[in-house]
Design an enzyme around this catalytic site. Structure first.
Site, PDB file in Angstrom:
ATOM      1  N   MET A 148      -3.844 -16.175   9.114  1.00  0.00           N
ATOM      2  CA  MET A 148      -2.473 -16.408   9.396  1.00  0.00           C
ATOM      3  C   MET A 148      -2.541 -17.943  10.308  1.00  0.00           C
ATOM      4  O   MET A 148      -1.473 -18.533   9.749  1.00  0.00           O
ATOM      5  CB  MET A 148      -2.325 -15.610  10.651  1.00  0.00           C
ATOM      6  CG  MET A 148      -1.789 -14.157  10.255  1.00  0.00           C
ATOM      7  SD  MET A 148       0.110 -14.283   9.665  1.00  0.00           S
ATOM      8  CE  MET A 148       0.914 -13.480  11.098  1.00  0.00           C
ATOM      9  N   ARG A 200      -0.209 -20.463   8.655  1.00  0.00           N
ATOM     10  CA  ARG A 200       0.945 -21.037   9.371  1.00  0.00           C
ATOM     11  C   ARG A 200       0.964 -22.763   9.122  1.00  0.00           C
ATOM     12  O   ARG A 200       2.076 -23.239   9.268  1.00  0.00           O
ATOM     13  CB  ARG A 200       0.837 -20.739  10.904  1.00  0.00           C
ATOM     14  CG  ARG A 200       1.008 -19.475  11.223  1.00  0.00           C
ATOM     15  CD  ARG A 200       0.935 -18.846  12.622  1.00  0.00           C
ATOM     16  NE  ARG A 200       1.557 -17.441  12.660  1.00  0.00           N
ATOM     17  CZ  ARG A 200       1.509 -16.780  13.667  1.00  0.00           C
ATOM     18  NH1 ARG A 200       0.978 -17.310  14.928  1.00  0.00           N
ATOM     19  NH2 ARG A 200       2.075 -15.481  13.696  1.00  0.00           N
ATOM     20  N   TYR A 220       8.638 -16.724   7.532  1.00  0.00           N
ATOM     21  CA  TYR A 220       7.519 -15.957   7.491  1.00  0.00           C
ATOM     22  C   TYR A 220       6.314 -16.530   7.933  1.00  0.00           C
ATOM     23  O   TYR A 220       6.635 -17.700   8.585  1.00  0.00           O
ATOM     24  CB  TYR A 220       7.184 -15.827   5.727  1.00  0.00           C
ATOM     25  CG  TYR A 220       7.100 -16.882   4.973  1.00  0.00           C
ATOM     26  CD1 TYR A 220       7.027 -18.049   5.166  1.00  0.00           C
ATOM     27  CD2 TYR A 220       7.229 -16.531   3.477  1.00  0.00           C
ATOM     28  CE1 TYR A 220       6.861 -19.162   4.138  1.00  0.00           C
ATOM     29  CE2 TYR A 220       7.419 -17.626   2.369  1.00  0.00           C
ATOM     30  CZ  TYR A 220       7.226 -19.011   2.890  1.00  0.00           C
ATOM     31  OH  TYR A 220       7.043 -20.000   1.990  1.00  0.00           O
ATOM     32  N   GLU A 221       5.085 -15.766   7.994  1.00  0.00           N
ATOM     33  CA  GLU A 221       4.029 -16.174   8.724  1.00  0.00           C
ATOM     34  C   GLU A 221       4.359 -16.405  10.159  1.00  0.00           C
ATOM     35  O   GLU A 221       3.593 -17.098  10.871  1.00  0.00           O
ATOM     36  CB  GLU A 221       3.432 -17.585   8.291  1.00  0.00           C
ATOM     37  CG  GLU A 221       2.848 -17.589   6.858  1.00  0.00           C
ATOM     38  CD  GLU A 221       1.764 -16.568   6.627  1.00  0.00           C
ATOM     39  OE1 GLU A 221       1.106 -16.183   7.559  1.00  0.00           O
ATOM     40  OE2 GLU A 221       1.578 -16.083   5.476  1.00  0.00           O
ATOM     41  N   GLY A 222       4.997 -15.403  10.752  1.00  0.00           N
ATOM     42  CA  GLY A 222       5.435 -15.376  12.192  1.00  0.00           C
ATOM     43  C   GLY A 222       6.734 -16.393  12.237  1.00  0.00           C
ATOM     44  O   GLY A 222       6.560 -17.469  12.148  1.00  0.00           O
TER      45      GLY A 222
END
Lengths: 585, 585
Positions: B288, B292, B432-434
């Protein structure tokens, strides 16, 4: 996702942000009960009839079949209901079949229409522009022939300005009108981006067309305004032959798929001159100014729609632990970051709504106030606020739609959810009816010195009055933020006024930043007026929420205005020195 | 519209904003000539092979046919060229077939890939995450079996986290893995939003899957990481049977249509445990964090693409009169408002690029610097900058794409022009990705006190050094703006640190505003470093343009930072008091 008409918020904004009460003398019939009844009925129509068609309008869109535009599913029928319900005639003159209510009420009603279905709302919006132009510039015969049908909604109207080589620069347009030897004209040329240029929802379409006449001077002075109906109308008003004009194609657009955006081909179409020869541009601006306010209202509207959807999603979507109560799992509404986003969205929407409705009240006063001094001052206010209403509110529309999508997380990016449609639909509003950059140039180039500066001076004085009321009460912090922002606006204004006479590029380089700055200040003022008035509301929690919106906007937006003045007063030197090469990859 | 790889700008950012030279000891082979050669070759591949596929990828997209995903036209072949060109293995370890170059160079290369074709770029991006996870947490056998194929690009990788009820809240996921009695595991469950979850561009797909094991504790501690290949691999590495997993559907998305976003159904799929039981979440975060940064780079990338298109359009489109020369008609590039917009876009892109590349340099130093003190400090810097790189850069992506569309006027709203695709594609990156809200919570909740505050303290010190250099020279005005912004950041930081111990909702209510504020400061710092270094450039006009970018950003963005601190320190009270009812319509 359904749409709930924000009738209570609209009524509150009308009363407090826009001072609708000032219209009491000019429009005695628009009393509180009438306003409430109109808003309720329009809200119900928007929510029940128009909103359910919005998604299909996006998916299926308007289609060109055998040279004829078929409206999106349900749109033609909904339009007939719209006309039969009297919604096309609210503010039209009584002598042409209208109801003679304030334009302000029309703006409030159209906000709900646009929120429910922006692609649909463009159709009546364009008709209103045509009504406005004919009312001001049409001959008696033209008024008698066309206005009742437009006012009733039986026919619709369009605005034919843009050509491929002439978007913002109307001086470059080449469509020609030549005398037909019979007292009339024939128009030949191609127009693009013609909203609702053709459709099957009404019996006739009244095209207002800018064209150049033979031997006319070059540039904008050679342009005149013409009327070319889709179906020719004979002397006793009956529909005759199809005029020599047709749809050349429909654009494939990012959004508002339910609104047919047509290439219009005029092939010697029969036309009538509207107003004087060479007066095309000023006459068209009659439509444009009203349309600019309506587009600003679209910004508020699409923001409200996107906000409602995000607020509903934030109640339904369960993720994580509440920062306040510790409950887990919790609706995402209970995450401070989501809550803050929603409150900021709401604050911007109410600010934009206040600006648009205030502009509308000024427009109403400018034509209907009993005394001339009021009319004159109101005209200045209307003209000053129009670019802000258009640009600031449509930027809010894009921003709120984007935030609304964001609140949905991954679901926001999925088309079925609906949030993405708002993000796509919202994006046109900063562009059409004069891009927001053009609005900024209008603001700095023309509106700044309107009435030799009186327009802006009056506005600043009014805001200063509110500052004093805030500071004297328990909204002092808001008052101090608004005061500092107002001081910065004053400083930036003085700088621009000085630069525009000495070096226009300096002023133009700060135009968009200034428009944003002034919009922030006026928006904050709108919320502050609401916050001051909220004390009189019976619902204490709701009243407190209006005060909270003003506080949040003051700390989050107004607090940045003093710093933003630097971006206004930046000057053109660094921009002028840039070349495509130094800016290139 | 073609894409031109911004090789010169990238090299400049690497050198000056990101201090690529600090990697010289750890990566002696990554000398200036190698970097230049890699950037040139990658830029040519991106521009010549990937960019031309971007529009068809949007129009046709990936398709599900008989349960199998067919890549968008040309994508599968382009992917094979990508792998054969060695672009998948740049920064992978030499022992697994990689080239052992710095991650920073990989980030720079992927920026060009993402700019050329964002939907395509997601495929190698996800593979990189899988490589990272296996490298850190895989067994020797797993590394031997899967890493060479992933590094060569023969196989691709995915990340299977999200489930319908578990987006940001991974504790809620329900996919289960049960022992198969043979030392392996069987996975059953449904995953959604799986990027490049299936396709026909590679022989196999290595799915990394988060799942819950029987008898595991509830919440995130019960989650483990598994590897489930699409096609089973036998002991000697040959491909065998299709695993018990399949695509349940493709999402209909706002953008990145060329990237298949799959519903993945695991139906007792054979899987291997990666890392320890219950270690799924920390192991997944290995992927992640790298992802990110890559998503932040996508923000920079889509902004660069949209910017290039707008810059080109501003040269071609002729409207009105130049404010500078009076020439008429003129390209719209000669209107100050358009020029200002372009310069602001460029400044934001270079700031975002600097932030992403600086994060990458920190990541490289954290694992490869010769001395431990450097590695430790770099790790803090990487972790601190990651949420800013992700969130600030992706917000820039959306903003620049929106401005790029705006510069096109009405043409921007027409899909054929291409500007609208960038606006649609860009919108996923803040999600996305948090989501960027999650990034802000990470920043305020965890990164603020990283190393007991040393991470942030070191960063502030470094910025302060640049302030001193600016103030001492002829960029004093920039220095003063940066200093004031830094002081405001310091104040806001102190407030947050105080509030997060006493009332976390206060801190969380300011999290997004703080992330924006800190991003603005770090972005301004990046531009300032470039401006200081530009003096050494031979091309005087180009060097001056870098100084101008820093000045424009300072006056337009940094100047607002002191005011923005108020929005950070707003507190939660007004948000907490709001209810769905008071916020409703």
């Amino acid at each position: 996702m359904t749409y709930r008409a924000p009738v209570r918020d609209l009524a509150f904004s009308l009363r407090h942000a826009a001072d609708f009460g000032r219209l009491a003398d000019a429009f005695p019939e628009a009393d509180a009960d009438t306003v409430a009844a109109v808003l309720e009925a329009a809200g119900a129509f928007a929510a029940d009839v128009l909103a359910p068609l919005n998604r299909q309008g996006d998916l299926v869109g308007a289609r060109l079949e055998n040279g004829v535009v078929r409206s999106a599913p349900g749109f033609a029928d909904a339009y007939k209901q719209f006309a039969q319900g009297g919604w096309a005639s609210l503010a039209a003159p009584v002598e042409h079949g209208g109801q003679g209510l304030p334009k302000t009420l029309e703006v409030a009603v159209l906000e709900m229409v646009q929120a429910a279905n922006m692609a649909f709302g463009l159709c009546p919006m364009l008709s209103l522009g045509a009504i406005e132009a004919l009312e001001h510039h049409g001959s008696d015969n033209q008024k008698a022939t066309y206005l009742p049908k437009l006012v009733s909604g039986e026919w619709t109207g369009t605005m034919n300005l843009t050509e491929p080589q002439a978007g913002s620069d109307l001086a470059a347009l080449t469509t020609v009108a030549t005398p037909d030897g019979d007292g009339g004209w024939k128009i030949t040329g191609q127009k693009i981006f013609i909203t609702w240029g053709d459709h099957d929802a009404a019996d006739n379409i009244v095209h207002l067309v800018l064209a150049r006449t033979p031997d006319a001077p070059p540039g904008v002075k050679g342009i005149s305004l013409f009327l070319a109906p889709k179906v020719l109308v004979d002397a006793d008003g009956a529909l005759g032959e199809h005029n020599a004009l047709r749809v050349g194609g429909l654009e494939h657009k990012l959004g508002i798929h339910g609104s047919p955006t047509c290439v219009m081909l005029f092939e010697g179409a029969k036309a009538e001159l509207v107003g004087g020869l060479g007066q095309g541009l000023p006459n068209m601006f009659t439509m444009m100014n009203a349309a600019r306010l309506q587009v600003g209202t679209q910004g508020t509207a699409i923001a409200e729609r996107a906000y409602q959807q995000a607020l509903a999603f934030s109640q339904e979507r369960v993720q994580g632990r509440s920062a306040w109560t510790g409950a887990s799992p919790t609706r995402i509404f209970d995450h401070p970051d989501v809550r803050r986003t929603l409150v900021l969205m709401k604050a911007h929407i109410e600010a934009a709504r206040g600006i648009c409705l205030s502009t509308a009240v000024a427009a109403d006063l400018s034509r209907a106030a009993p005394d001339e001094a009021t009319r004159t001052a109101a005209k200045l206010r209307e003209e000053l606020l129009t670019p802000i209403a258009k640009a600031w509110s449509t930027d809010v529309g894009v921003w709120v739609a984007s935030q609304g999508l964001q609140i949905h997380g991954g679901m926001g990016f999925i088309e079925e959810t609906g949030a993405a449609q708002h993000y796509r639909d919202a994006r046109i509003a900063p562009i059409y009816e004069g891009t927001n950059g053009i609005q900024a140039i209008d603001l700095v180039g023309r509106k700044l010195m309107l009435g030799e500066g009186q327009a802006l001076g009056d506005l600043m004085d009014d805001i200063r009055d509110t500052v004093e009321a805030l500071v004297a009460g328990d909204l002092k912090a808001v008052g101090l933020r608004l005061e500092a922002a107002l001081d910065a606006a004053t400083q930036a204004t003085a700088w621009l006024i000085e630069r525009r006479t000495k070096a226009m590029p300096d002023a133009l380089s700060g135009a968009t930043a200034y428009q944003k700055l002034l919009g922030d200040v006026v928006g904050g003022w709108m919320l502050a007026k609401g916050a001051l008035a909220a004390a009189g509301e019976a619902d204490a929690a709701w009243a407190e929420s209006k005060r909270a919106l003003a506080r949040v906007f003051a700390e989050s937006v107004l607090a940045q205005v003093p710093g933003a003045a630097a971006g206004v007063m930046i000057g053109a030197a660094d921009f002028e020195a840039m070349t495509p090469e130094t800016l290139g990859a």
